[in-house]
Design a protein around this motif. Structure first.
Motif, mmCIF file in Angstrom:
data_model
loop_
_atom_site.group_PDB
_atom_site.id
_atom_site.type_symbol
_atom_site.label_atom_id
_atom_site.label_comp_id
_atom_site.label_asym_id
_atom_site.label_seq_id
_atom_site.Cartn_x
_atom_site.Cartn_y
_atom_site.Cartn_z
ATOM 1 N N HIS A 246 0.851 -1.187 0.000
ATOM 2 C CA HIS A 246 0.000 0.000 0.000
ATOM 3 C C HIS A 246 0.888 1.239 0.000
ATOM 4 N N ILE A 247 0.670 2.126 -0.942
ATOM 5 C CA ILE A 247 1.479 3.331 -1.090
ATOM 6 C C ILE A 247 0.598 4.564 -0.887
ATOM 7 N N ASP A 248 0.951 5.361 0.103
ATOM 8 C CA ASP A 248 0.263 6.631 0.354
ATOM 9 C C ASP A 248 1.037 7.724 -0.391
ATOM 10 N N ALA A 249 0.634 7.984 -1.623
ATOM 11 C CA ALA A 249 1.377 8.904 -2.483
ATOM 12 C C ALA A 249 1.463 10.303 -1.893
ATOM 13 N N ARG B 106 6.705 -5.092 5.267
ATOM 14 C CA ARG B 106 6.337 -6.112 4.274
ATOM 15 C C ARG B 106 7.048 -7.427 4.561
ATOM 16 N N ILE B 107 8.349 -7.363 4.870
ATOM 17 C CA ILE B 107 9.110 -8.577 5.169
ATOM 18 C C ILE B 107 8.523 -9.292 6.380
ATOM 19 N N ALA B 108 8.121 -8.528 7.404
ATOM 20 C CA ALA B 108 7.548 -9.133 8.612
ATOM 21 C C ALA B 108 6.257 -9.877 8.286
ATOM 22 N N LYS B 109 5.415 -9.283 7.428
ATOM 23 C CA LYS B 109 4.151 -9.934 7.066
ATOM 24 C C LYS B 109 4.397 -11.214 6.270
ATOM 25 N N ILE B 110 5.338 -11.152 5.326
ATOM 26 C CA ILE B 110 5.613 -12.328 4.502
ATOM 27 C C ILE B 110 6.219 -13.445 5.346
ATOM 28 N N ALA B 111 7.145 -13.098 6.260
ATOM 29 C CA ALA B 111 7.745 -14.110 7.127
ATOM 30 C C ALA B 111 6.697 -14.774 8.006
ATOM 31 N N THR B 112 5.738 -13.988 8.504
ATOM 32 C CA THR B 112 4.645 -14.556 9.300
ATOM 33 C C THR B 112 3.827 -15.528 8.463
ATOM 34 N N ASP B 113 3.542 -15.155 7.199
ATOM 35 C CA ASP B 113 2.769 -16.022 6.312
ATOM 36 C C ASP B 113 3.528 -17.309 6.009
ATOM 37 N N ILE B 114 4.861 -17.199 5.780
ATOM 38 C CA ILE B 114 5.682 -18.381 5.511
ATOM 39 C C ILE B 114 5.665 -19.323 6.713
ATOM 40 N N ALA B 115 5.856 -18.771 7.916
ATOM 41 C CA ALA B 115 5.883 -19.590 9.127
ATOM 42 C C ALA B 115 4.543 -20.278 9.359
ATOM 43 N N LEU C 160 10.831 -0.893 -2.086
ATOM 44 C CA LEU C 160 9.474 -1.260 -1.686
ATOM 45 C C LEU C 160 9.395 -2.692 -1.165
ATOM 46 N N ILE C 161 10.014 -3.627 -1.885
ATOM 47 C CA ILE C 161 9.863 -5.027 -1.486
ATOM 48 C C ILE C 161 10.690 -5.370 -0.253
ATOM 49 N N LYS C 162 11.687 -4.519 0.076
ATOM 50 C CA LYS C 162 12.510 -4.756 1.262
ATOM 51 C C LYS C 162 12.048 -3.953 2.470
ATOM 52 N N ALA C 163 10.887 -3.338 2.369
ATOM 53 C CA ALA C 163 10.356 -2.582 3.505
ATOM 54 C C ALA C 163 10.156 -3.520 4.693
ATOM 55 N N PRO C 164 10.619 -3.122 5.892
ATOM 56 C CA PRO C 164 10.540 -4.009 7.079
ATOM 57 C C PRO C 164 9.139 -4.531 7.360
ATOM 58 N N PHE D 156 7.866 -32.970 5.935
ATOM 59 C CA PHE D 156 8.675 -32.401 4.860
ATOM 60 C C PHE D 156 9.350 -31.110 5.305
ATOM 61 N N LYS D 157 10.151 -30.542 4.390
ATOM 62 C CA LYS D 157 10.863 -29.307 4.666
ATOM 63 C C LYS D 157 10.666 -28.339 3.509
ATOM 64 N N ALA D 158 11.355 -27.182 3.557
ATOM 65 C CA ALA D 158 11.073 -26.136 2.573
ATOM 66 C C ALA D 158 12.310 -25.303 2.282
ATOM 67 N N THR D 159 12.277 -24.595 1.146
ATOM 68 C CA THR D 159 13.280 -23.569 0.851
ATOM 69 C C THR D 159 12.551 -22.268 0.539
ATOM 70 N N CYS D 160 13.209 -21.148 0.806
ATOM 71 C CA CYS D 160 12.661 -19.848 0.426
ATOM 72 C C CYS D 160 13.817 -18.916 0.115
ATOM 73 N N ARG D 161 13.550 -17.634 -0.162
ATOM 74 C CA ARG D 161 14.562 -16.766 -0.723
ATOM 75 C C ARG D 161 15.008 -15.616 0.186
ATOM 76 N N ALA D 162 14.415 -15.430 1.344
ATOM 77 C CA ALA D 162 14.841 -14.305 2.186
ATOM 78 C C ALA D 162 14.251 -14.466 3.577
ATOM 79 N N TYR D 163 14.385 -13.422 4.409
ATOM 80 C CA TYR D 163 13.591 -13.279 5.625
ATOM 81 C C TYR D 163 14.047 -14.086 6.842
#
Length: 469
Positions: free
Chosen positions: A326-329, A369-378, A363-367, A390-397
């Motif tokens: 979400h961007i507040d221009a 956003r990363i926190a929300k994605i990490a919560t979703d991954i977990a 934008l994609i490295k905003a703290p 099973f196990k998993a791989t991911c790309r960041a976080y």
């Protein structure tokens, strides 16, 4: 149902309903009760008339492979039923094919448990190898592009190709040069050749060693990286029987290194074995390695769909995950003007700051956003992946994942480059450390559950325990 051991004294009809029943009877009954019957065995096969599979002694039934011809058209309908069964029988069991398997397409390798195992070529290796050898012997068309999906056994294809080329009397003991573009791929291919006990093999450790081998005209199989050719100028050996096989090596197309820079005369254009050919104006795999005489620009193609059909690759299932930004221009513009005024920025500085701030990476490295994605991954890992073992791989976080799963549940595996931060050094592991990490990852009882990957594990990564990426 027919099942047999080729080159043995006879074949015997079995009471079964599918090729799996026949193959299981051979593997689980005959191999154990009469093992001496399999001493002269080239391969075993099973068919109910519609589908034929073949394998070697000791090979688990699920690894028995099919025999299929490459279709001339990408959208050609797959042959099924009795027609496919007849063509498979005629293709596998004709005397020429059996003798070919016996002489050129059977090797004895050492597995990770130091056991001697018998390996026989799949038809996705058998057919391209014979096409390459035929083209080499006739010498009319120089370019050869083999387009096979990752995980389809390209390293073994190169083993079988090198062995058969070296055995051809008409090629007068050729030199085989295998060129790759990454150290991990060099390690993988070298390991495959060593495990297969391929004679006359040498893996170069330095540019000086490579130049010495090239200058001496060594009649061997030489494995090296494309980067080692960077300081070699001119043609060091102009023999006609030098064959260069390139696996990947996209850097050979970026303007720095061309196929002709491999220390051989330009008329010895390499064979390229690739899973991801490039088709761009300035970097074109098909132009440099493909032949206009080959439909589509490639000599052989084995697609992702082919690999799934034959059981060589598992299908991928994607579940879209919403990642909202979400961007507040108005607020951003107000804050930007305040910063410009406060810092008294010039028009040039203002323009530079605007470009950097508008970068998608910011934008994609905003703290948040990363926190929300990490919560979703977990949450997804706990609910869908971990309960199944099973196990998993991911790309960041990792830092955010540690808050949910703990620091021992994940690690980072990344490639090394010149611009890396010093703090990343602990994640750019060497070959031995990486092997230990992968061993832990494949151990169901190890607490390591998730590998965070950056430009690594691109090839030769076999992890049956992996369910989610």
């Amino acid at each position: 149902m027919a099942s047999s051991q080729v080159m043995a004294a006879q074949w015997e009809p079995l009471t079964a309903y599918t090729w799996i029943d026949g193959a299981a009877q051979v593997h689980e009954d005959y191999e154990k009760s009469v093992p001496q019957f399999f001493v002269p065995d080239v391969f075993s096969f099973a068919t109910e008339g519609k589908d034929l599979r073949y394998g070697t002694v000791g090979m688990p039934v699920e690894l028995w492979g099919p025999r299929r011809d490459e279709e001339s058209e990408d959208d050609a309908a797959a042959k099924i039923g009795l027609v496919a069964g007849r063509e498979a029988v005629e293709g596998v069991l004709n005397p020429g094919a059996v003798l070919d398997f016996l002489r050129f397409f059977t090797i004895y390798a050492t597995d990770k448990k130091h056991r001697k195992i018998k390996i026989i070529a799949r038809f996705r290796q058998f057919q391209p190898t014979n096409l390459i050898v035929e083209r080499m012997l006739h010498g009319k068309v120089k370019q050869r592009l083999i387009w096979h999906i990752q995980g389809s056994g390209k390293s073994l294809l190169m083993v079988f190709t090198a062995l058969k080329l070296r055995a051809m009397a008409a090629l007068t003991n050729p030199t085989i040069r295998i060129v790759v573009d990454r150290i991990d791929l060099d390690t993988q291919i070298t390991s495959t050749f060593h495990a297969s006990d391929v004679p006359g093999l040498v893996s170069t450790e330095s540019r000086a060693q490579l130049q010495s081998l090239l200058g001496q005209g060594a009649r061997r199989i030489v494995i090296t990286t494309i980067h080692k050719f960077g300081e070699i100028s001119g043609v060091l050996d102009d023999r006609d029987n030098i064959i260069v096989m390139v696996d990947g090596a996209h850097r050979s197309q970026d303007g720095e290194l061309r196929p002709q820079d491999a220390g051989v005369a330009a008329h010895r254009v390499p064979v390229r074995v690739d899973g991801t050919p490039i088709n761009k104006r300035d970097r074109n795999t098909f132009m440099w390695f493909g032949s206009p005489e080959d439909q589509g620009g490639y000599l052989s193609r084995y697609s992702f769909q082919d690999s799934i059909r034959d059981g060589a690759t598992l299908p991928l299932h994607f579940e879209p995950r919403l990642s909202e930004i979400h961007i507040d221009a108005d607020a951003i513009n107000t804050a930007f003007e305040e910063l410009v005024t406060d810092k008294e920025l010039s028009e040039s500085d203002k323009s530079t700051l605007s470009i950097k701030a508008a970068s998608i990476q910011v934008l994609i490295k905003a703290p948040t956003r990363i926190a929300k994605i990490a919560t979703d991954i977990a949450d997804h890992f706990r609910a869908k992946v971990e309960p199944s073992g099973f196990k998993a791989t991911c790309r960041a976080y990792k830092e955010e994942l540690d808050k949910h799963l703990g620091p021992d549940a994940s690690t980072i595996v990344m490639s090394k480059s010149r611009g890396d931060s010093p703090s990343w050094a602990r994640w750019t592991s060497g070959a031995d450390e990486l092997e230990q990490v992968l061993a832990r990852f494949n151990d169901p009882d190890d607490p390591l559950k998730i590998i965070i990957v950056t430009a690594k594990l691109l090839t030769g990564f076999d992890a049956p325990i992996l369910q989610c990426q």
